[in-house]
Structure formats: structure tokens, C-alpha cells
Write a protein that holds these residues in place. Structure first.
Motif, PDB file in Angstrom:
ATOM      1  N   GLU A  17      -5.585   6.182   3.599  1.00  0.00           N
ATOM      2  CA  GLU A  17      -5.207   4.845   4.042  1.00  0.00           C
ATOM      3  C   GLU A  17      -3.705   4.631   3.899  1.00  0.00           C
ATOM      4  O   GLU A  17      -3.069   4.039   4.770  1.00  0.00           O
ATOM      5  CB  GLU A  17      -5.972   3.772   3.263  1.00  0.00           C
ATOM      6  CG  GLU A  17      -7.451   3.728   3.548  1.00  0.00           C
ATOM      7  CD  GLU A  17      -8.256   4.818   2.828  1.00  0.00           C
ATOM      8  OE1 GLU A  17      -7.761   5.389   1.825  1.00  0.00           O
ATOM      9  OE2 GLU A  17      -9.366   5.119   3.293  1.00  0.00           O
ATOM     10  N   GLU A  18      -3.128   5.108   2.784  1.00  0.00           N
ATOM     11  CA  GLU A  18      -1.690   4.973   2.577  1.00  0.00           C
ATOM     12  C   GLU A  18      -0.930   5.766   3.643  1.00  0.00           C
ATOM     13  O   GLU A  18       0.046   5.276   4.218  1.00  0.00           O
ATOM     14  CB  GLU A  18      -1.275   5.446   1.187  1.00  0.00           C
ATOM     15  CG  GLU A  18       0.219   5.309   0.942  1.00  0.00           C
ATOM     16  CD  GLU A  18       0.679   5.835  -0.408  1.00  0.00           C
ATOM     17  OE1 GLU A  18       1.844   5.571  -0.752  1.00  0.00           O
ATOM     18  OE2 GLU A  18      -0.103   6.511  -1.114  1.00  0.00           O
ATOM     19  N   LEU A  58       0.803  -1.216   0.000  1.00  0.00           N
ATOM     20  CA  LEU A  58       0.000   0.000   0.000  1.00  0.00           C
ATOM     21  C   LEU A  58       0.843   1.276   0.000  1.00  0.00           C
ATOM     22  O   LEU A  58       0.461   2.285  -0.581  1.00  0.00           O
ATOM     23  CB  LEU A  58      -0.934   0.003   1.223  1.00  0.00           C
ATOM     24  CG  LEU A  58      -1.872   1.196   1.386  1.00  0.00           C
ATOM     25  CD1 LEU A  58      -2.835   1.295   0.201  1.00  0.00           C
ATOM     26  CD2 LEU A  58      -2.661   1.085   2.682  1.00  0.00           C
ATOM     27  N   VAL A  59       2.008   1.223   0.623  1.00  0.00           N
ATOM     28  CA  VAL A  59       2.814   2.427   0.828  1.00  0.00           C
ATOM     29  C   VAL A  59       3.879   2.582  -0.263  1.00  0.00           C
ATOM     30  O   VAL A  59       4.593   1.645  -0.575  1.00  0.00           O
ATOM     31  CB  VAL A  59       3.491   2.401   2.221  1.00  0.00           C
ATOM     32  CG1 VAL A  59       4.363   3.631   2.415  1.00  0.00           C
ATOM     33  CG2 VAL A  59       2.441   2.309   3.315  1.00  0.00           C
ATOM     34  N   SER A  60       3.980   3.801  -0.801  1.00  0.00           N
ATOM     35  CA  SER A  60       4.984   4.101  -1.819  1.00  0.00           C
ATOM     36  C   SER A  60       6.268   4.577  -1.151  1.00  0.00           C
ATOM     37  O   SER A  60       6.297   5.619  -0.509  1.00  0.00           O
ATOM     38  CB  SER A  60       4.481   5.188  -2.763  1.00  0.00           C
ATOM     39  OG  SER A  60       5.514   5.606  -3.618  1.00  0.00           O
ATOM     40  N   ARG A 102      -1.177   3.986   6.975  1.00  0.00           N
ATOM     41  CA  ARG A 102      -0.353   2.776   6.975  1.00  0.00           C
ATOM     42  C   ARG A 102       1.125   3.130   7.127  1.00  0.00           C
ATOM     43  O   ARG A 102       1.872   2.427   7.828  1.00  0.00           O
ATOM     44  CB  ARG A 102      -0.592   1.979   5.684  1.00  0.00           C
ATOM     45  CG  ARG A 102       0.209   0.711   5.584  1.00  0.00           C
ATOM     46  CD  ARG A 102      -0.255  -0.318   6.573  1.00  0.00           C
ATOM     47  NE  ARG A 102       0.545  -1.527   6.409  1.00  0.00           N
ATOM     48  CZ  ARG A 102       0.812  -2.382   7.354  1.00  0.00           C
ATOM     49  NH1 ARG A 102       0.304  -2.210   8.559  1.00  0.00           N
ATOM     50  NH2 ARG A 102       1.563  -3.436   7.132  1.00  0.00           N
ATOM     51  N   ALA A 124       0.897  11.098  -0.288  1.00  0.00           N
ATOM     52  CA  ALA A 124       0.301   9.759  -0.311  1.00  0.00           C
ATOM     53  C   ALA A 124      -0.903   9.808  -1.247  1.00  0.00           C
ATOM     54  O   ALA A 124      -1.543  10.853  -1.394  1.00  0.00           O
ATOM     55  CB  ALA A 124      -0.130   9.346   1.087  1.00  0.00           C
ATOM     56  N   LYS A 125      -1.214   8.697  -1.851  1.00  0.00           N
ATOM     57  CA  LYS A 125      -2.338   8.639  -2.782  1.00  0.00           C
ATOM     58  C   LYS A 125      -3.684   8.635  -2.070  1.00  0.00           C
ATOM     59  O   LYS A 125      -4.700   8.975  -2.657  1.00  0.00           O
ATOM     60  CB  LYS A 125      -2.202   7.409  -3.671  1.00  0.00           C
ATOM     61  CG  LYS A 125      -1.009   7.465  -4.599  1.00  0.00           C
ATOM     62  CD  LYS A 125      -0.869   6.183  -5.393  1.00  0.00           C
ATOM     63  CE  LYS A 125       0.351   6.203  -6.267  1.00  0.00           C
ATOM     64  NZ  LYS A 125       1.613   6.087  -5.561  1.00  0.00           N
TER      65      LYS A 125
END
Length: 101
Positions: free
Chosen positions: A76-77, A50-52, A80, A72-73
Motif C-alpha cells: 500500500e505504501e 502513509l509514505v516514508s 501510494r 516500503a513497509k
């Protein structure tokens, strides 16, 4: 392709010279500790789907406080990323400056 990019980012973080990321006047042990925490957080991001790892910047101070910034997109990202950071040994707190467009 995304996994390869995350791997390259992680390798780059591991290869950074410690002296260039540490604050002036800190001991070698503090510099090493800060960079280890930062690297562990980035590695946790790289492993998570989920995380970039490329869009969220990680900085650690000499007390183990980690500052997250970047974008973050989704909420939730961002949430997280904070959860993963808090789970890393040595992290004493998290300052969340992640922007969700």
C-alpha cells in the motif's frame, strides 16, 4: 518525531546545490526543472501519512521520468508513493523500483 525527520529531509532536499544533482551537459533550465520535480515529489511524500520520505529515493531525468527506489513497509505504501508521484506536475512517467520486504 517522524514529522520532524520528514521536515529535515525536505529542507535538505531543498538546500542541495542544483549542480550536484544534475546530469553533465544539461542546461540550467533542465537541471532546475529536474530538481523542482524531485523536490515536489519528496514534499508530497513528507505530507502523506502513509509514505516514508526517508526510505524511498526519488530521481528525475531530463524528460520528467521519475525513478522511485528504496524500501516500503507495505504494498500500500509503495502504491501510494507511485500515485503521489504521478500527481506531481511535470512528471511524465514513473519507474517503480520500490522493494517491499
Amino acid at each position: 518525531m517522524k514529522v520532524e525527520l520528514k521536515s529535515l529531509v525536505l529542507i535538505g532536499a531543498l538546500m542541495m546545490p542544483i549542480a550536484s544533482i544534475a546530469a553533465e551537459g544539461d542546461s540550467i533550465e533542465t537541471k532546475l526543472s529536474d530538481s523542482v520535480i524531485t523536490t515536489k515529489v519528496k514534499a508530497a511524500f513528507a505530507k502523506d501519512k502513509l509514505v516514508s520520505a526517508t526510505d524511498i529515493k526519488v530521481e528525475t531525468d531530463s524528460d520528467g521520468l521519475v525513478q522511485l527506489s528504496g524500501t516500503a513497509k507495505s504494498k500500500e505504501e509503495a502504491k501510494r508513493a507511485v500515485e503521489l508521484t504521478k500527481a506531481v506536475k511535470g512528471v511524465t512517467g514513473v519507474k517503480d523500483d520500490i522493494v517491499v520486504p
